[in-house]
Design an enzyme around this catalytic site. Structure first.
Site, short mmCIF file in Angstrom:
data_model
loop_
_atom_site.label_atom_id
_atom_site.label_comp_id
_atom_site.label_asym_id
_atom_site.label_seq_id
_atom_site.Cartn_x
_atom_site.Cartn_y
_atom_site.Cartn_z
N ASP A 33 0.87 -1.17 0.00
CA ASP A 33 0.00 0.00 0.00
C ASP A 33 0.91 1.22 0.00
O ASP A 33 1.46 1.59 1.04
CB ASP A 33 -0.91 -0.01 1.23
CG ASP A 33 -1.86 1.18 1.25
OD1 ASP A 33 -2.26 1.66 0.18
OD2 ASP A 33 -2.20 1.64 2.36
N GLU A 43 -1.20 -1.22 -4.95
CA GLU A 43 -2.44 -0.47 -5.19
C GLU A 43 -2.18 0.68 -6.14
O GLU A 43 -1.17 1.37 -6.03
CB GLU A 43 -2.99 0.05 -3.87
CG GLU A 43 -4.38 0.66 -4.01
CD GLU A 43 -4.99 0.98 -2.67
OE1 GLU A 43 -5.92 0.27 -2.26
OE2 GLU A 43 -4.53 1.94 -2.02
N ASP A 90 -2.51 0.81 7.21
CA ASP A 90 -1.74 0.67 5.96
C ASP A 90 -1.30 -0.78 5.75
O ASP A 90 -1.31 -1.27 4.62
CB ASP A 90 -0.53 1.61 5.98
CG ASP A 90 -0.94 3.07 6.08
OD1 ASP A 90 -1.76 3.51 5.27
OD2 ASP A 90 -0.42 3.76 6.98
#
Length: 167
Positions: A8, A67, A139
């Site tokens: 992430d 992502e 996260d």
């Protein structure tokens, strides 16, 4: 068996999570958050690079998933996030790993069943799908969700390692 690293991207906090997929079974291996250190952007990016490189060395994933970034109203913030995302893509690619990319809504829909789920829902479903997992923070939970998404979408066909670059 395939070991998947989910990332992430973030400039302050870059979440990461490692899972193993054995057929339909998923197992939590590790997770954490890389915190950028330093005053200027170049030092912060180098810090993230070094920390993510250590994660790849320590956990030897077979593939990685990152992502995708959405553009928002703050152009400068989007640019900085893009630079952190470049680190998230570069480190696994440099290790010879195939890297999948997933939109945030796709990750949420895969893990939660709803494309606009909130962070609490993502955390809850990550913990349900990876029993015993204790994410280091939101996260890290998002990174594990990204790895789960890759496991569901890529299957074993995405496990092939690219030729490793000799350091």
């Amino acid at each position: 068996m395939m070991r998947i690293l989910g990332i992430d991207p973030g400039l302050r906090n870059m979440g990461w999570g490692v899972i193993e997929q054995d057929g339909p079974r998923l197992r939590h291996i590790a997770n954490g958050i890389c915190h950028s250190e330093g005053a200027d952007l170049a030092v912060r990016l180098m810090s993230l690079y070094d920390q993510m490189s250590e994660v790849v060395r320590a956990y030897a994933p077979d593939v990685a998933a990152v992502e995708q970034t959405f553009v928002n109203k703050d152009g400068a913030g989007t640019l900085k996030l893009g630079q952190a995302r470049a680190i998230a893509l570069l480190v696994p690619a440099q290790a010879g790993l195939q890297v999948g990319e997933y939109a945030p809504n796709s990750v949420k829909k895969t893990v939660v069943g709803v494309g606009h789920a909130d962070k609490r829902q993502v955390l809850h479903m990550v913990c349900l799908q990876l029993p015993g997992c204790k994410p280091a923070g939101p996260d890290a939970a998002d990174a594990l969700a990204i790895a789960i998404c890759h496991a569901h979408h890529a299957g074993h066909g995405g496990a092939a390692r690219l030729r490793r670059k000799i350091a």
